[in-house]
Design a protein around this motif. Structure first.
Motif, mmCIF file in Angstrom:
data_model
loop_
_atom_site.group_PDB
_atom_site.id
_atom_site.type_symbol
_atom_site.label_atom_id
_atom_site.label_comp_id
_atom_site.label_asym_id
_atom_site.label_seq_id
_atom_site.Cartn_x
_atom_site.Cartn_y
_atom_site.Cartn_z
ATOM 1 N N ALA A 236 1.033 -1.058 -0.165
ATOM 2 C CA ALA A 236 0.261 -0.226 0.412
ATOM 3 C C ALA A 236 1.271 1.053 -0.337
ATOM 4 O O ALA A 236 1.698 1.120 0.606
ATOM 5 N N SER A 237 0.108 2.228 -0.462
ATOM 6 C CA SER A 237 0.987 3.849 -0.880
ATOM 7 C C SER A 237 0.420 4.630 0.143
ATOM 8 O O SER A 237 -0.731 3.925 0.842
ATOM 9 N N GLU A 238 1.809 4.919 1.202
ATOM 10 C CA GLU A 238 2.031 6.045 2.436
ATOM 11 C C GLU A 238 1.970 7.065 2.097
ATOM 12 O O GLU A 238 2.405 7.258 0.946
ATOM 13 N N TYR A 239 1.301 7.893 2.700
ATOM 14 C CA TYR A 239 1.351 9.335 2.325
ATOM 15 C C TYR A 239 1.866 10.184 3.519
ATOM 16 O O TYR A 239 0.840 9.848 4.322
ATOM 17 N N SER A 240 3.161 11.019 3.724
ATOM 18 C CA SER A 240 3.531 11.778 4.665
ATOM 19 C C SER A 240 2.738 13.382 4.289
ATOM 20 O O SER A 240 3.246 13.909 3.908
ATOM 21 N N GLY B 233 -1.286 8.075 12.159
ATOM 22 C CA GLY B 233 -2.385 8.380 11.265
ATOM 23 C C GLY B 233 -2.815 9.792 12.071
ATOM 24 O O GLY B 233 -3.502 10.517 12.952
ATOM 25 N N ALA C 161 -5.909 7.067 9.930
ATOM 26 C CA ALA C 161 -5.791 6.998 9.038
ATOM 27 C C ALA C 161 -4.572 5.587 8.593
ATOM 28 O O ALA C 161 -3.707 5.605 9.973
ATOM 29 N N ARG C 162 -4.571 4.741 7.673
ATOM 30 C CA ARG C 162 -3.129 4.234 7.395
ATOM 31 C C ARG C 162 -2.061 4.054 6.613
ATOM 32 O O ARG C 162 -0.805 3.902 6.777
ATOM 33 N N GLN C 163 -2.311 4.950 5.806
ATOM 34 C CA GLN C 163 -1.852 5.125 4.522
ATOM 35 C C GLN C 163 -1.699 7.003 4.507
ATOM 36 O O GLN C 163 -0.395 6.823 4.146
ATOM 37 N N HIS C 164 -2.106 7.500 5.722
ATOM 38 C CA HIS C 164 -1.787 8.956 5.199
ATOM 39 C C HIS C 164 -1.400 9.025 6.845
ATOM 40 O O HIS C 164 -2.256 9.263 7.641
ATOM 41 N N LEU C 165 -0.203 9.333 6.784
ATOM 42 C CA LEU C 165 0.503 9.222 7.962
ATOM 43 C C LEU C 165 1.246 10.515 8.316
ATOM 44 O O LEU C 165 1.633 11.385 7.212
ATOM 45 N N TYR D 219 -6.783 14.182 2.328
ATOM 46 C CA TYR D 219 -5.780 14.371 3.271
ATOM 47 C C TYR D 219 -4.962 15.741 2.801
ATOM 48 O O TYR D 219 -5.062 16.260 4.326
#
Length: 182
Positions: A29-33, A63, A76-80, A159
């Motif tokens: 999965a893609s993650e975004y910081s 998250g 969120a799991r991918q928007h950190l 996000y």
């Protein structure tokens, strides 16, 4: 006599099992910081109160938090957050306070109870603050406190927009505090 599937049917079953296997594994999965925009800006002055920011336990995680109903939230799991939220909030607040002309001395403590997206499409920031000026020979110690509960509507989904609107609400909190301390 052997039971063999016709070649086209066997190929179809093989293709379907490969497709289902790919869907099941999902891949990484893609993650975004995210950083608050003002957290990367330096404070315009070194002459600011010492700042402490505490966040509610459910906000103190990686998250970005979104309220899904009046009594439930989802992290969120991918928007950190790119770094711990209290650190970002402290730097952003110092930047906003310097811009708003806050007093140069003292201690400012902030306790955040909400810093999240809402189910109805807003960014919401709530909490309370307490300021105590350093006592000097010329004047008594000055104390002030207040509460805040601000929302900023999101102009689009996503996000990145939520983080931008949370920063705008945080800037408004800094302006309220600076105005109360003048």
């Amino acid at each position: 006599m052997t039971n063999r599937l016709p070649l086209p049917l066997a190929a179809l079953l093989l293709a379907m099992s490969a497709l289902l296997g790919a869907c099941a594994s999902g891949g990484p999965a893609s993650e975004y910081s995210y950083l608050l925009p003002a957290a990367s800006e330096p404070a315009a002055s070194d002459q600011l109160p010492r700042v402490r920011v505490d966040v509610a336990g459910y906000l103190d995680q990686a998250g970005v938090v979104v309220e899904t109903a009046p009594t439930s939230v989802h992290a969120a799991r991918q928007h950190l957050w790119a770094e711990p939220l209290p650190s970002q909030l402290r730097r952003a607040l110092r930047h906003h306070l310097a811009t708003a002309g806050a007093p140069a001395q003292g201690r400012l403590s902030i306790s955040l109870t909400r810093f999240q997206g809402t189910a109805d499409g807003n960014a919401r920031v709530s909490g309370q603050w307490h300021y105590r000026a350093e006592q000097s020979e010329q004047q008594e110690s000055l104390e002030r406190s207040g509460r805040f509960d601000l929302t900023r509507p999101l102009s689009q989904d996503g996000y990145p927009e939520l983080v931008t609107r949370l920063d705008a609400a945080w800037q408004a909190v800094a302006q309220q505090i600076a105005d109360a301390l003048r």
